[in-house]
Design a protein around this motif. Structure first.
Motif, PDB file in Angstrom:
ATOM      1  N   THR A  52      40.210  38.041  28.125  1.00 44.83           N
ATOM      2  CA  THR A  52      40.574  38.582  27.004  1.00 44.83           C
ATOM      3  C   THR A  52      40.083  38.955  25.900  1.00 44.83           C
ATOM      4  O   THR A  52      39.423  40.255  25.570  1.00 44.83           O
ATOM      5  CB  THR A  52      42.029  38.182  26.810  1.00 44.83           C
ATOM      6  N   GLU A  88      36.520  41.699  25.044  1.00 47.91           N
ATOM      7  CA  GLU A  88      37.086  42.737  23.866  1.00 47.91           C
ATOM      8  C   GLU A  88      35.638  42.413  22.428  1.00 47.91           C
ATOM      9  O   GLU A  88      35.547  43.244  21.843  1.00 47.91           O
ATOM     10  CB  GLU A  88      38.245  42.156  23.058  1.00 47.91           C
ATOM     11  N   ARG A 113      30.283  44.795  29.168  1.00 46.10           N
ATOM     12  CA  ARG A 113      31.170  44.060  29.057  1.00 46.10           C
ATOM     13  C   ARG A 113      31.211  42.934  30.471  1.00 46.10           C
ATOM     14  O   ARG A 113      31.975  42.081  30.533  1.00 46.10           O
ATOM     15  CB  ARG A 113      33.063  44.647  28.992  1.00 46.10           C
ATOM     16  N   THR A 167      39.142  38.798  18.024  1.00 42.55           N
ATOM     17  CA  THR A 167      38.387  39.124  18.588  1.00 42.55           C
ATOM     18  C   THR A 167      38.647  41.656  17.563  1.00 42.55           C
ATOM     19  O   THR A 167      39.940  41.186  16.401  1.00 42.55           O
ATOM     20  CB  THR A 167      38.764  39.889  19.839  1.00 42.55           C
ATOM     21  N   ASP A 180      39.680  43.818  18.198  1.00 40.61           N
ATOM     22  CA  ASP A 180      41.108  43.982  18.827  1.00 40.61           C
ATOM     23  C   ASP A 180      42.481  43.422  18.465  1.00 40.61           C
ATOM     24  O   ASP A 180      43.417  44.237  18.009  1.00 40.61           O
ATOM     25  CB  ASP A 180      41.268  44.509  20.263  1.00 40.61           C
ATOM     26  N   PRO A 231      45.940  45.717  24.185  1.00 36.50           N
ATOM     27  CA  PRO A 231      45.756  44.589  23.457  1.00 36.50           C
ATOM     28  C   PRO A 231      46.764  44.098  23.348  1.00 36.50           C
ATOM     29  O   PRO A 231      46.828  43.040  24.207  1.00 36.50           O
ATOM     30  CB  PRO A 231      45.114  44.650  22.498  1.00 36.50           C
ATOM     31  N   ARG A 256      47.783  42.987  26.617  1.00 38.32           N
ATOM     32  CA  ARG A 256      46.201  42.186  27.343  1.00 38.32           C
ATOM     33  C   ARG A 256      46.559  40.421  28.464  1.00 38.32           C
ATOM     34  O   ARG A 256      45.906  40.308  29.658  1.00 38.32           O
ATOM     35  CB  ARG A 256      44.995  42.596  27.111  1.00 38.32           C
ATOM     36  N   ARG A 280      36.738  51.123  23.876  1.00 35.62           N
ATOM     37  CA  ARG A 280      37.916  49.738  24.302  1.00 35.62           C
ATOM     38  C   ARG A 280      38.388  50.222  24.944  1.00 35.62           C
ATOM     39  O   ARG A 280      39.287  51.364  24.691  1.00 35.62           O
ATOM     40  CB  ARG A 280      38.227  49.190  23.373  1.00 35.62           C
TER      41      ARG A 280
END
Length: 331
Positions: free
Chosen positions: A39, A43, A50, A114, A116, A263, A266, A328
């Motif tokens: 994760t 993120e 990614r 992060t 998120d 998120p 996640r 995202r």
């Protein structure tokens, strides 16, 4: 605990009980860490990179194995005899791991959360629990579980078990088997970011198909050829072919799973099905291999690995292609 655990001759049945407790603690740690690491890497990465960024999760996993093998090779060649390694030298690897664990704990206390996570916290949204995960994303949980069956078994078969296979079946000396595996793991590390970057261009599923189809076709021939390898170079090249195949999964493992979940669930969505699959299939792969070997059916393990990769192939058919999300993942 493992470093300092007394032997069976000293404390009897409490020795394996203590060791089992320590191994369970390690397993719980790994299961939880995989989801959070996947994760985090996903993120913090730019949306179009990614795959590249998250491929470094398996770089670190493989590097850990390489470090362990490097320590073993150093002890074998320069410091300890085989008898000393078997009696007490093996504890040095666990002592090294304990020291590194303290270092990592110190490092991660200083890293930033992060975007998120910060955004979710600012909005006052709490992280979802198990019931939220199963209610909102049951299909995704099943997909991660199915993919993890193939990735966990193939990874452990060609890495952790491989050194024992080269010694017990191919007839290599332990020090030579360690060198072969160490050299091949360096190759394995190098190609992870390359394939992770490729998944940012071509998508995640093509690399997964490459892994599962290549594994289904090549696992039995590769294990058979490795068991008959005449020299170190031949065994090294064969192992590199195996690593090139399974890298289609390992290089994309973190990002494929993380992109399936929003998120607030996640980390749990990635970590839970992965950990369950790891406990049932990944952690038992070596025992299954040795069980088939002791029963005189060693080649059955090759087909077992092939079957697990077949399960992952079927799972991939139902997997959405998440690469083309330029932002995202949706919440």
């Amino acid at each position: 605990i493992i470093t300092c655990a007394p032997t069976y001759a000293t404390i009897g049945i409490w020795a394996p009980i203590l060791l089992t407790f320590a191994r369970m603690a390690q397993g719980l740690s790994l299961g939880g860490e995989f989801g959070t690491a996947a994760t985090y890497l996903t993120e913090i990465a730019p949306p179009d990179k990614r795959g590249f960024w998250s491929s470094f999760q398996y770089v670190t996993l493989i590097a850990g194995q390489l470090l362990a093998l490097g320590l073993l090779v150093t002890l074998q060649f320069f410091f300890l005899t085989e008898a000393q390694l078997e009696v007490w030298g093996w504890r040095l690897a666990f002592a090294t791991g304990a020291i590194l664990a303290i270092s990592v704990f110190w490092l991660r206390r200083g890293i930033d959360e992060t975007p998120d996570f910060v955004e979710e916290s600012d909005r006052g949204r709490r992280k979802g629990g198990l019931m939220t995960l199963l209610r909102e994303r049951p299909k995704q949980v099943a997909l991660v579980f199915g993919l993890s069956i193939g990735s966990n078994v193939s990874f452990y078969a060609f890495t952790t078990y491989m050194q024992k296979y080269l010694v017990g079946s191919a007839g290599f000396a332990k020090d030579k088997a360690s060198l072969i595996c160490s050299a091949a793991l360096i190759f394995y590390i190098v190609i992870q970011p390359m394939l992770g970057a490729l998944s940012d261009k071509a998508g995640r599923k093509p690399l997964l198909y490459w892994c599962w189809i290549g594994g289904i076709v090549g696992t039995v021939p590769l294990f058979t050829a490795l068991g008959r390898a005449d020299g170190m170079v031949e065994a090294f090249l064969l192992l590199c072919v195996a690593y090139l195949i399974i890298s289609g999964s390992s290089a994309t493992s973190a990002v494929v799973k993380a992109e399936l979940f929003p998120p607030h669930i996640r980390a749990l969505g990635v970590g839970l099905p992965y950990a369950v699959s790891q406990a049932i299939f990944g952690g038992t792969a070596e025992s299954v291999a040795l069980g088939f070997k002791s029963a005189g059916m060693e080649s059955a393990f090759f087909w077992y690995v092939t079957g697990c990769m077949g399960v992952a192939l079927v799972t991939t058919l139902f997997l959405p292609e998440t690469r083309w999300q330029t932002a995202r993942p949706a919440r």
